[in-house]
Design an enzyme around this catalytic site. Structure first.
Site, PDB file in Angstrom:
ATOM      1  N   HIS A 105      38.381 -11.998 -12.896  1.00  0.00           N
ATOM      2  CA  HIS A 105      38.066 -11.961 -11.188  1.00  0.00           C
ATOM      3  C   HIS A 105      36.440 -12.104 -10.843  1.00  0.00           C
ATOM      4  O   HIS A 105      35.814 -11.518  -9.958  1.00  0.00           O
ATOM      5  CB  HIS A 105      38.433 -10.520 -10.879  1.00  0.00           C
ATOM      6  CG  HIS A 105      40.061 -10.628 -10.673  1.00  0.00           C
ATOM      7  ND1 HIS A 105      40.877 -11.745 -10.559  1.00  0.00           N
ATOM      8  CD2 HIS A 105      40.938  -9.529 -10.776  1.00  0.00           C
ATOM      9  CE1 HIS A 105      42.119 -11.122 -10.743  1.00  0.00           C
ATOM     10  NE2 HIS A 105      42.190  -9.681 -10.623  1.00  0.00           N
ATOM     11  N   HIS A 179      43.547 -10.452  -2.972  1.00  0.00           N
ATOM     12  CA  HIS A 179      44.106  -9.423  -3.953  1.00  0.00           C
ATOM     13  C   HIS A 179      44.693  -7.922  -3.156  1.00  0.00           C
ATOM     14  O   HIS A 179      44.403  -7.045  -3.575  1.00  0.00           O
ATOM     15  CB  HIS A 179      43.131  -9.169  -4.681  1.00  0.00           C
ATOM     16  CG  HIS A 179      43.690  -8.620  -6.168  1.00  0.00           C
ATOM     17  ND1 HIS A 179      44.193  -7.426  -6.441  1.00  0.00           N
ATOM     18  CD2 HIS A 179      43.568  -9.214  -7.335  1.00  0.00           C
ATOM     19  CE1 HIS A 179      44.443  -7.313  -7.617  1.00  0.00           C
ATOM     20  NE2 HIS A 179      44.154  -8.345  -8.433  1.00  0.00           N
ATOM     21  N   GLU A 309      49.113 -12.992  -5.701  1.00  0.00           N
ATOM     22  CA  GLU A 309      48.024 -13.755  -5.752  1.00  0.00           C
ATOM     23  C   GLU A 309      48.152 -15.229  -6.007  1.00  0.00           C
ATOM     24  O   GLU A 309      48.154 -15.655  -6.905  1.00  0.00           O
ATOM     25  CB  GLU A 309      47.333 -12.926  -6.589  1.00  0.00           C
ATOM     26  CG  GLU A 309      46.972 -11.482  -6.619  1.00  0.00           C
ATOM     27  CD  GLU A 309      46.600 -11.130  -7.899  1.00  0.00           C
ATOM     28  OE1 GLU A 309      45.567 -11.762  -8.698  1.00  0.00           O
ATOM     29  OE2 GLU A 309      47.125 -10.335  -8.731  1.00  0.00           O
TER      30      GLU A 309
HETATM   31  C1  BGC Z   1      45.743  -9.151 -12.644  1.00  0.00           C
HETATM   32  C2  BGC Z   1      45.901  -7.770 -13.657  1.00  0.00           C
HETATM   33  C3  BGC Z   1      44.681  -6.836 -13.213  1.00  0.00           C
HETATM   34  C4  BGC Z   1      44.665  -6.624 -11.824  1.00  0.00           C
HETATM   35  C5  BGC Z   1      43.425  -5.766 -11.438  1.00  0.00           C
HETATM   36  C6  BGC Z   1      45.596  -8.869 -11.145  1.00  0.00           C
HETATM   37  O1  BGC Z   1      45.221  -9.867 -10.518  1.00  0.00           O
HETATM   38  O2  BGC Z   1      46.582 -10.011 -12.902  1.00  0.00           O
HETATM   39  O3  BGC Z   1      45.871  -7.855 -14.761  1.00  0.00           O
HETATM   40  O4  BGC Z   1      44.700  -5.732 -13.830  1.00  0.00           O
HETATM   41  O5  BGC Z   1      44.349  -7.748 -10.934  1.00  0.00           O
HETATM   42  O6  BGC Z   1      42.488  -6.221 -12.118  1.00  0.00           O
END
Ligand code: BGC
Length: 344
Positions: A105, A179, A309
């Site tokens: 991310h 998110h 997402e």
């Molecule tokens: C991911 C997860 C992650 C979460 C929070 C999601 O987009 O796919 O693996 O734990 O975000 O970080």
């Protein structure tokens, strides 16, 4: 249609701003310039009763603490880049490692943790906020100055539009997403297992134990990932060791198309998700373990929210067979996602 703006705190000498949008049916979206975040979304149930259907915090400070990207804009690269590295134009770029050896991310300080410039925008049938952020060359290891814009617009068709734009002055990789963690039952239900989910995807990208794609693309048929016909999230979740955390290859590749539809049977709330993106990460809130106390002091346990997402595929910079995430100087990255609300 209404929009109200106020300052609620200061962060590194800059005002933390909240924008409240409202349409004529009473839908309310609250946005914040820190992380270009959707703080709350109030949507009516079939009896017209409004409830907040997103997870998050009551105050700005909450977002600075243990925050698993509640409502955030994620960038420069949503999801994981294996080994926190890629090669572009013959040169290797080393990115921040913030999940074991991998990059997640956008790194240690991704777009969810920066202050965006923000201003209200509107047209005849919508109100919204345009956020912009200039990510400097080298930030979290990425090449190029990346100029980004995210515009949220709420309209009278009960749709929240999220439009993304980005330009760069050197070749780089970009993969932006939203998110939010949703629970369409509001605070009535502790988990989302009874929500009926449909994902218009016949294929997915299998991943290893660190959630890095293997590079294959497989059919969902015959697996717990088959959501082509709507099914309760909890129905086959137990067959997966860690719950859902998978990238689906959407059937529609190119152009705005329905990607997913979620029905919460008790409240009657329905959320449809349309996107121009080729992939959709479905995450069933597996890592929430009750330690986070969110809105109203509520502990967020396992599966208390789900994320859908829209994105390019994880680890695309290292998987040439996936749709490219390269953005070059002179090109414009554009992407659109629409969340539409109705009742049954
Ligand atoms: C991911 C997860 C992650 C979460 C929070 C999601 O987009 O796919 O693996 O734990 O975000 O970080």
């Amino acid at each position: 249609m209404k929009i109200e703006e106020r300052t609620v705190a200061e962060y590194h000498g800059r005002p933390v701003k909240i924008f409240d949008l409202e349409n004529e049916h009473g839908l309310k979206a609250r946005l914040m310039n820190y992380g270009a975040t959707l703080v709350s979304l109030l949507v009516p149930d079939r009896a017209g009763h409004l409830e907040d259907i997103t997870l998050g915090y009551d105050s700005f400070e909450g977002y600075l603490g243990n925050n698993p990207y509640f409502g955030a804009t994620v960038g420069r690269f949503a999801n994981r880049i294996g080994g926190a590295r890629f090669v572009l134009g013959g040169r290797e770029y080393l990115l921040a490692r913030n999940e074991g050896p991998n990059h997640l991310h956008g790194g240690l300080k991704g777009f969810d943790k920066v202050m965006w410039e923000a201003g209200p925008v509107s047209d005849s049938h919508s109100v919204g906020v345009r956020f912009s952020y200039l990510s400097p060359d080298g930030e979290e290891g990425y090449p190029g100055n990346l100029d980004c814009q995210v515009t949220y617009l709420l309209n009278e068709n009960d749709e929240l539009h999220l439009a993304y734009l980005a330009t760069t002055d050197r070749p780089t990789h970009v993969n932006l997403t939203h998110h939010s963690y949703f629970n369409l039952a509001g605070s009535r239900k502790e988990n989302i297992l009874e929500h009926e989910l449909q994902i218009i995807a016949s294929r997915f990208t299998p991943a290893d134990e660190h959630l890095i794609p293997t590079g294959e693309i497989k059919e969902v048929a015959g697996t717990p990932l088959d959501f082509l016909k709507p099914q309760a999230i909890g129905r086959r979740l137990g067959e997966l060791a860690a719950g859902y955390d998978h990238n689906f290859v959407l059937d529609s590749q190119g152009g705005l198309a329905l990607a997913a539809r979620v029905v919460e049977p008790e409240s009657g709330r329905v959320m449809e998700l349309y996107t121009t993106e080729p992939g959709l990460q479905f995450y069933s809130g597996n890592f929430l373990d009750g330690t986070i106390r969110g809105k109203g002091g509520r502990p967020y346990g396992r599966h208390s929210g789900f994320c859908l997402e829209p994105q390019h595929f994880p680890d695309s910079p290292n998987k040439p067979q996936f749709p490219t995430t390269v953005l070059k100087a002179g090109e414009i990255f554009k992407s659109l996602t629409v969340f539409k609300f109705l009742v049954v």
